[in-house]
Design a protein around this motif. Structure first.
Motif, PDB file in Angstrom:
ATOM      1  N   ALA A  16       0.850  -1.207   0.000  1.00 39.18           N
ATOM      2  CA  ALA A  16       0.000   0.000   0.000  1.00 39.18           C
ATOM      3  C   ALA A  16       0.875   1.242   0.000  1.00 39.18           C
ATOM      4  O   ALA A  16       0.676   2.146  -0.800  1.00 39.18           O
ATOM      5  N   THR A  25       1.532   7.294  -9.708  1.00 44.11           N
ATOM      6  CA  THR A  25       1.231   6.362 -10.799  1.00 44.11           C
ATOM      7  C   THR A  25      -0.080   6.695 -11.486  1.00 44.11           C
ATOM      8  O   THR A  25      -0.163   6.765 -12.718  1.00 44.11           O
ATOM      9  N   THR A  26      -1.114   6.892 -10.688  1.00 45.95           N
ATOM     10  CA  THR A  26      -2.443   7.167 -11.252  1.00 45.95           C
ATOM     11  C   THR A  26      -2.407   8.408 -12.130  1.00 45.95           C
ATOM     12  O   THR A  26      -2.951   8.426 -13.247  1.00 45.95           O
ATOM     13  N   HIS A  35      -4.404  -3.131 -11.499  1.00 42.39           N
ATOM     14  CA  HIS A  35      -4.966  -2.244 -10.473  1.00 42.39           C
ATOM     15  C   HIS A  35      -5.982  -1.350 -11.188  1.00 42.39           C
ATOM     16  O   HIS A  35      -5.831  -1.045 -12.378  1.00 42.39           O
ATOM     17  N   ASN A  43       0.815  -4.370 -15.638  1.00 45.98           N
ATOM     18  CA  ASN A  43       1.658  -3.984 -14.502  1.00 45.98           C
ATOM     19  C   ASN A  43       2.900  -4.864 -14.465  1.00 45.98           C
ATOM     20  O   ASN A  43       2.893  -6.007 -14.901  1.00 45.98           O
ATOM     21  N   ASN A  49      -0.166  -5.930  -7.490  1.00 48.84           N
ATOM     22  CA  ASN A  49      -0.221  -5.501  -6.087  1.00 48.84           C
ATOM     23  C   ASN A  49      -1.072  -6.459  -5.253  1.00 48.84           C
ATOM     24  O   ASN A  49      -0.925  -6.539  -4.049  1.00 48.84           O
ATOM     25  N   ASP A  60       2.952  -0.360 -15.708  1.00 51.88           N
ATOM     26  CA  ASP A  60       2.659   0.206 -14.393  1.00 51.88           C
ATOM     27  C   ASP A  60       3.637  -0.420 -13.413  1.00 51.88           C
ATOM     28  O   ASP A  60       3.507  -1.594 -13.062  1.00 51.88           O
ATOM     29  N   ALA A  92       4.271   0.541 -10.267  1.00 53.63           N
ATOM     30  CA  ALA A  92       4.051   0.981  -8.876  1.00 53.63           C
ATOM     31  C   ALA A  92       4.510  -0.052  -7.860  1.00 53.63           C
ATOM     32  O   ALA A  92       5.081   0.280  -6.823  1.00 53.63           O
ATOM     33  N   GLN A  93       4.267  -1.334  -8.140  1.00 58.01           N
ATOM     34  CA  GLN A  93       4.589  -2.387  -7.169  1.00 58.01           C
ATOM     35  C   GLN A  93       5.983  -2.972  -7.385  1.00 58.01           C
ATOM     36  O   GLN A  93       6.381  -3.883  -6.672  1.00 58.01           O
ATOM     37  N   SER A 108       5.275   5.355  -8.383  1.00 56.17           N
ATOM     38  CA  SER A 108       5.011   6.331  -7.307  1.00 56.17           C
ATOM     39  C   SER A 108       6.167   6.307  -6.316  1.00 56.17           C
ATOM     40  O   SER A 108       6.644   5.232  -5.938  1.00 56.17           O
ATOM     41  N   HIS A 154       6.023   6.960  -3.185  1.00 56.30           N
ATOM     42  CA  HIS A 154       5.666   6.463  -1.843  1.00 56.30           C
ATOM     43  C   HIS A 154       5.805   4.955  -1.732  1.00 56.30           C
ATOM     44  O   HIS A 154       5.897   4.405  -0.623  1.00 56.30           O
ATOM     45  N   LYS A 155       5.883   4.263  -2.863  1.00 55.04           N
ATOM     46  CA  LYS A 155       6.128   2.810  -2.830  1.00 55.04           C
ATOM     47  C   LYS A 155       7.622   2.522  -2.657  1.00 55.04           C
ATOM     48  O   LYS A 155       7.998   1.392  -2.368  1.00 55.04           O
ATOM     49  N   ARG A 157      -3.455  -5.598   4.847  1.00 54.45           N
ATOM     50  CA  ARG A 157      -4.582  -4.991   4.126  1.00 54.45           C
ATOM     51  C   ARG A 157      -5.601  -6.071   3.802  1.00 54.45           C
ATOM     52  O   ARG A 157      -5.224  -7.198   3.489  1.00 54.45           O
ATOM     53  N   ARG A 202      -4.022  -9.444   2.669  1.00 55.12           N
ATOM     54  CA  ARG A 202      -2.752  -9.283   1.952  1.00 55.12           C
ATOM     55  C   ARG A 202      -1.667  -8.855   2.919  1.00 55.12           C
ATOM     56  O   ARG A 202      -1.750  -7.801   3.541  1.00 55.12           O
TER      57      ARG A 202
END
Ligand SMILES: Cc1ncc(COP(=O)(O)O)c(CN[C@@H]2CONC2=O)c1O
Length: 405
Positions: free
Chosen positions: A31, A94-95, A122, A170, A174, A199, A201-202, A222, A224-225, A358, A378
């Motif tokens: 997350a 990412t979004t 995602h 991706n 995720n 993608d 992100a993960q 992103s 923050h990941k 999560r 998860r």
């Protein structure tokens, strides 16, 4: 420095926390990752010592802030082995990056064209493309998954045709942790002259992708990941593509000249960077990249694989527990359920014991529909987690099971 998880944990202030009177066991890294002191200090330093708006400023503070921000862009370029720094667009995440590209393709698609996405996506890598198809009349096709949560590449090859214009997939799921064979997916798409957006992100906290070697057309992630701040991220695009696409937002920064008769746009990257950006976030994104590289991605990958193997072994000893996403190529994400128990109930109980996981559909409802489940629990591990934390998770899941059955 040899990999020493106890030494690494000292870099993360939050890991000293207690939750509900118990030591925090943070296993929700898919997350968002936790932040090392170096990233926190970087943000405090900017606002304490050289906060100013960037570009075009004539005063020293503005120049210092601009140098730091553009320095972060260079760090991102080098980290991902990107040919030109102007192919690095700093985004809100990412979004944001995906929507920027989806918007850009408005003018490139028409009825009869086809877009391919995977069943592992995602929602951020599904909904923008559905909206694009609604706007243009293009058709969305889906690469299916098998019971292991692995893409069925033979079906992908059948979906590819001369009508295929774009492929979106991706790098890592995720929800399941599946690592997708993106080099092969990209190669086959290019044989049909289709562009590929990946993608990431993960992926980027676990592996260090070489974007020139992948020959990918667009890649998003992103910060923050990657132990960086929220609200900032990266869109990579081959300059030929980025020069073809129209700007995403109008405003300051993205212009060359504005008259009421006509406005001309800035070149790359600023064409896609309208308005005042998340300056502190962008600079701290660079600090996060430095931090991860100071540990080393080979060490991170090896250690996280150890955690994944151990956690898988220990969790599967629990009777009635089923793991979703059992492919060979996986990163440190384990989605599971226990027969007859709703994932939300397990998540709620283990939280009382200080454990953060999560539960739910993880913004990947099509995957849950495939397995005919409402969601999963998860647990997602990072390089600062420990086997002792996995033991705590297993003990808590067993307790939850005994309470709920
Ligand atoms: C594969 C993937 N793509 C896109 C996104 C969207 O990223 P941003 O929110 O940074 O734009 C996420 C976020 N992952 C979600 C966030 O919370 N839990 C998850 O698994 C993701 O995992």
């Amino acid at each position: 420095m040899a990999f020493n998880v106890q030494e690494i944990r000292k870099d993360f202030p939050i890991l000293q926390r207690e939750v509900n009177g118990k030591p925090l066991v943070y296993l929700d890294n898919a997350a968002t990752a936790q932040k090392p002191q170096a990233v926190i200090d970087c943000i405090v330093d900017y606002y304490s010592n050289y906060n100013a708006n960037i570009h075009r400023g004539v005063h020293t503070l503005s120049q210092e802030a601009t140098d730091a921000y553009e320095g972060a862009r260079k760090k991102i370029q080098e980290h991902f082995n990107i040919q030109h720094s102007h192919e690095v667009i700093l985004t809100a995440g990412t979004t944001h990056g995906i929507n920027m590209i989806a918007n850009g393709f408005n003018e490139f698609l028409k009825k009869g064209d086809e877009i391919i996405v995977s069943a592992l996506e995602h929602h951020s890598n599904i909904v923008p493309w559905q909206m694009l198809c609604e706007r243009t009349g293009a058709e969305l096709k889906v690469i299916p998954i098998d019971e292991k949560g692995v893409l069925v590449l033979s079906e992908y090859e059948k979906l590819l045709s001369e009508n295929t214009k774009l492929v979106f997939v991706n790098h890592i799921s995720n929800a399941l942790g599946t690592i997708n064979p993106i080099a092969e997916i990209i190669k086959k798409a290019h044989e049909k002259d289709a562009a590929v957006l990946v993608d990431g992100a993960q992926a980027c906290s676990h592996i260090k992708p070489d974007l020139q070697a992948l020959d990918v057309d667009f890649y998003v992630t992103s910060a923050h990941k990657m132990c960086g701040p929220t609200g900032t991220g990266m869109l990579y695009g081959k300059e030929d593509w980025l020069n073809k696409l129209p700007p995403y937002q109008g405003g300051g920064e993205m212009i060359a000249e504005v008259t009421f008769e006509k406005t001309t746009y800035a070149g790359l990257p600023h064409k896609f960077e309208a308005g005042t950006p998340n300056i502190a976030g962008g600079i701290a994104f660079g600090a996060a990249i430095d931090y991860l590289n100071s540990i080393g991605f080979d060490e991170i990958e090896a250690y996280e694989h150890e955690l994944l193997t151990y956690a898988t072994e220990q969790l599967t000893l629990i009777e009635g527990l089923k793991i979703y996403g059992t492919g060979v190529d996986k990163t440190s994400v384990i989605s599971f359920n226990i027969e007859g128990i709703h994932p939300y109930d397990i998540g709620t109980i283990v939280d009382k014991l200080g454990i953060a996981v999560r539960t739910g559909h993880h913004c990947a409802q099509p995957i849950m529909d495939y397995y005919k489940i409402p969601g999963t629990v998860r647990a997602s591990f990072a390089f600062y987690n420990t086997k002792e934390e996995i033991d705590a998770l297993v003990k808590a899941v067993k307790k939850a099971k005994s309470m709920l059955t």
